[in-house]
Enzyme design. Structure first.
Site, short mmCIF file in Angstrom:
data_model
loop_
_atom_site.label_atom_id
_atom_site.label_comp_id
_atom_site.label_asym_id
_atom_site.label_seq_id
_atom_site.Cartn_x
_atom_site.Cartn_y
_atom_site.Cartn_z
N SER A 196 0.83 -1.20 0.00
CA SER A 196 0.00 0.00 0.00
C SER A 196 0.86 1.25 0.00
CB SER A 196 -0.92 0.03 1.22
OG SER A 196 -1.65 1.25 1.21
N GLY A 215 0.52 3.60 -2.93
CA GLY A 215 0.50 4.20 -4.26
C GLY A 215 1.91 4.36 -4.80
N LYS A 274 -4.34 -6.88 3.30
CA LYS A 274 -4.37 -5.73 2.38
C LYS A 274 -5.80 -5.42 1.96
CE LYS A 274 -3.29 -2.32 -0.17
NZ LYS A 274 -3.59 -2.26 -1.54
N HIS A 319 -7.40 -3.65 4.74
CA HIS A 319 -6.85 -2.28 4.70
C HIS A 319 -7.65 -1.43 3.70
CE1 HIS A 319 -4.51 0.72 2.49
NE2 HIS A 319 -3.88 0.98 3.62
N ASN A 320 -7.87 -1.99 2.51
CA ASN A 320 -8.60 -1.23 1.49
C ASN A 320 -10.05 -1.00 1.90
OD1 ASN A 320 -6.23 -1.45 0.06
ND2 ASN A 320 -7.24 -1.83 -1.88
N GLU A 322 -10.02 1.72 4.20
CA GLU A 322 -9.78 2.93 3.39
C GLU A 322 -11.11 3.44 2.81
OE1 GLU A 322 -6.56 2.41 0.42
OE2 GLU A 322 -7.96 3.13 -1.09
C1 6PG Z 1 -3.26 1.42 -1.58
C2 6PG Z 1 -4.61 1.54 -2.26
C3 6PG Z 1 -4.62 0.93 -3.61
C4 6PG Z 1 -5.98 0.94 -4.29
C5 6PG Z 1 -6.52 2.29 -4.60
C6 6PG Z 1 -7.77 2.29 -5.47
O1 6PG Z 1 -3.27 0.85 -0.51
O2 6PG Z 1 -2.25 1.92 -2.10
O3 6PG Z 1 -5.54 0.87 -1.48
O4 6PG Z 1 -4.20 -0.39 -3.47
O5 6PG Z 1 -5.86 0.28 -5.49
O6 6PG Z 1 -6.75 2.99 -3.44
O7 6PG Z 1 -8.83 1.55 -4.97
P1 6PG Z 1 -10.31 1.79 -5.57
O8 6PG Z 1 -10.15 2.09 -7.03
O9 6PG Z 1 -11.05 0.54 -5.34
O10 6PG Z 1 -10.84 2.97 -4.83
#
Ligand code: 6PG
Length: 481
Positions: free
Chosen positions: A128, A130, A182, A185-186, A189
């Site tokens: 995670s 980006g 993970k 985690h998402n 998020e």
């Molecule tokens: C991370 C993010 C990443 C995820 C984007 C987009 O931890 O760096 O979670 O893995 O792909 O945030 O997710 P969505 O397109 O589903 O919003």
């Protein structure tokens, strides 16, 4: 000289991870199905580095020391199966394949099993943070066979984010555990983003605060209990102006995208019997948002409520901060509950404190409050639920009234609050020693002789009542609970 590790896939995440790994003193071989990408990379960013360009999987594998460590940063799904299949003829026993993408943990469990039979070690690693995180320090959640730990974890620790000397990578557990963590985690998020968005909506429509001031408010929250990356970027976004000097956010189409990890989290919660209400509502909120044209048609029938509110602005902003904070605690409590239940299903042995620890830096949900979650699980590694940790009990008790005030005002004014509302409803159910559910059991027994237990008898003793005088007296044998 053979290289330490390979990277397959030179899109931005793979490229940045390769650069990061090389910068920590490891030699890296790189490969991409598109040979132009390899050539571009090696003649620009990868030039004069300890990086070897390769143009076939065979060449890639031959360039590595044993056991070989091959990391894939490619699109989840079929491409992963394809690359594994194409790699296999060149691999030896104990070589290690790492999938660093957002793969579904069930796929990772399947691939682990298949590769274990071939004596290949498979590691599913959630990454995670980006693009920027990949280059400067992500949070990495690897899971796989224990025999792979010493080969992989030192590299992941070296390249991951650093929080007060703690590196943001720890071994999760076996097979799909890293991708599962993970995924959660998402999901969290998604929940955090929706909570912040509802709070912003309340601020904007009930308090009618302008965007620069809202930006300031989020900025001040970022210096308190709500300190987090997502609150910080929200503050930056709200003050960002379009060319005409109006806030850019007001021009952005109100349809949220999603790639699936939030939905997977919600699905797994149903399978594990965990009330993951907040994250699931966040997924539904994105789905409702995406039906813009339908919403516009529905709005023609009902219109908008006129906002009538006479709240004290400064007081209400404090209530909002408290509400967002309490809802966030509830969301993380639900998320960790899902992790706990899944660990039983899949025989994963998690260190919950470590999970909170490696989420404190590098990743999208990084926040100060993960320190408190880490402490909660350090104090009691088998904590039943975060809502029963002494620190969080106090934090919630001090603020729960603010949460009720905020929601009442939002509901009276027709402001949608799917995640805030679901958090409070969950809290009010979870903390009740007696729910009205006896009625559901009575209804089930009334129409289907499904039987019920009694409060005044011991658990496991089932009763059936002939509610109408017409039914038979036999108990249902097919349904007992
Ligand atoms: C991370 C993010 C990443 C995820 C984007 C987009 O931890 O760096 O979670 O893995 O792909 O945030 O997710 P969505 O397109 O589903 O919003």
């Amino acid at each position: 000289m053979k290289n330490n590790i390979a990277m397959i896939g030179l899109a931005v995440m793979g490229e940045n991870l390769a650069m990061n790994i090389e910068s920590k003193g490891f030699s890296v071989s790189v490969y991409d199905i598109d040979s132009n990408r390899v050539t571009d990379f090696i003649s620009t960013r990868g030039k004069n580095k300890n990086i070897l360009a390769t143009y076939s999987l065979e060449e890639l594998v031959k360039s590595l020391e044993k056991p070989r460590k091959i990391m894939m940063m490619i699109r989840a799904g079929d491409p992963i199966d394809q690359v594994i299949k194409n790699l296999l003829p060149y691999l030896d026993e104990n070589d290690i394949i790492i999938d660093g993408g957002n793969s579904n943990y069930l796929d990772t469990i399947r691939r682990s099993k298949m590769l274990m039979e071939k004596n290949i070690q498979f590691v599913g690693a959630g990454v995670s943070g980006g693009e920027e995180g990949a280059l400067n320090g992500p949070s990495i959640m690897p899971g796989g066979p224990a025999s792979a730990i010493n080969h992989i974890l030192p590299i992941f620790k070296a390249i991951s984010a650093d929080v007060n000397g703690d590196k943001c990578s720890e071994w999760m557990s076996t097979d799909g555990s890293g991708h599962f963590i993970k995924m959660v985690h998402n999901g969290i998020e998604y929940g955090d983003m929706q909570l912040i968005t509802e709070t912003y909506n309340i601020m904007k429509d009930i308090l009618k605060i302008d965007f620069d001031e809202m930006s300031e408010i989020f900025n001040s929250w970022n210096n308190g209990k709500l300190n987090s990356y997502l609150v910080e970027i929200t503050s930056n976004i709200l003050k960002f102006k379009d060319q005409d000097n109006l806030p850019l956010v007001t021009k952005i189409l109100d349809k949220a995208g999603q790639k699936g990890t939030g939905k997977w989290t919600a699905i797994s919660s149903l399978e594990e019997n965990v009330p993951l209400t907040l994250i699931t509502e966040a997924v539904y909120a994105r789905i409702i948002s995406s039906k813009k044209e339908e919403r516009v048609r529905a709005n023609e029938f009902y219109g908008n409520l006129e906002i009538k509110s006479s709240v004290n602005k400064d007081e209400f902003i404090k209530h909002l901060e408290n509400a967002l904070y309490v809802a966030k605690i509830i969301s993380y409590a639900q998320g960790f509950d899902l992790i706990k239940e899944a660990s039983k299903t899949h025989n994963w042995d998690f260190n919950y404190s470590n999970i909170a620890k490696i989420w404190r830096g590098g990743c999208i949900i990084r926040s100060g409050f993960l320190n408190n979650i880490m402490d909660a699980y350090n104090n009691n590694p088998s904590l039943e639920n975060l809502l029963m940790d002494a620190y969080f009990v106090n934090e919630i008790k001090e603020r729960i009234n603010s949460f009720r005030i905020v929601l009442s005002e939002a509901i009276l004014n027709g402001i949608p609050t799917p995640t805030l509302s679901s958090a409070l409803s969950y809290f009010d159910s979870y903390t009740k020693s007696l729910l009205p559910t006896g009625l559901i059991q009575a209804q089930r027994d009334y129409f289907g002789a499904h039987t019920y237990e009694r409060l005044d008898k011991k658990d496991g003793e089932f009763f059936h009542t002939n509610w109408t005088g017409r039914g038979g007296t036999t108990k249902s044998t097919t349904y007992n609970k």
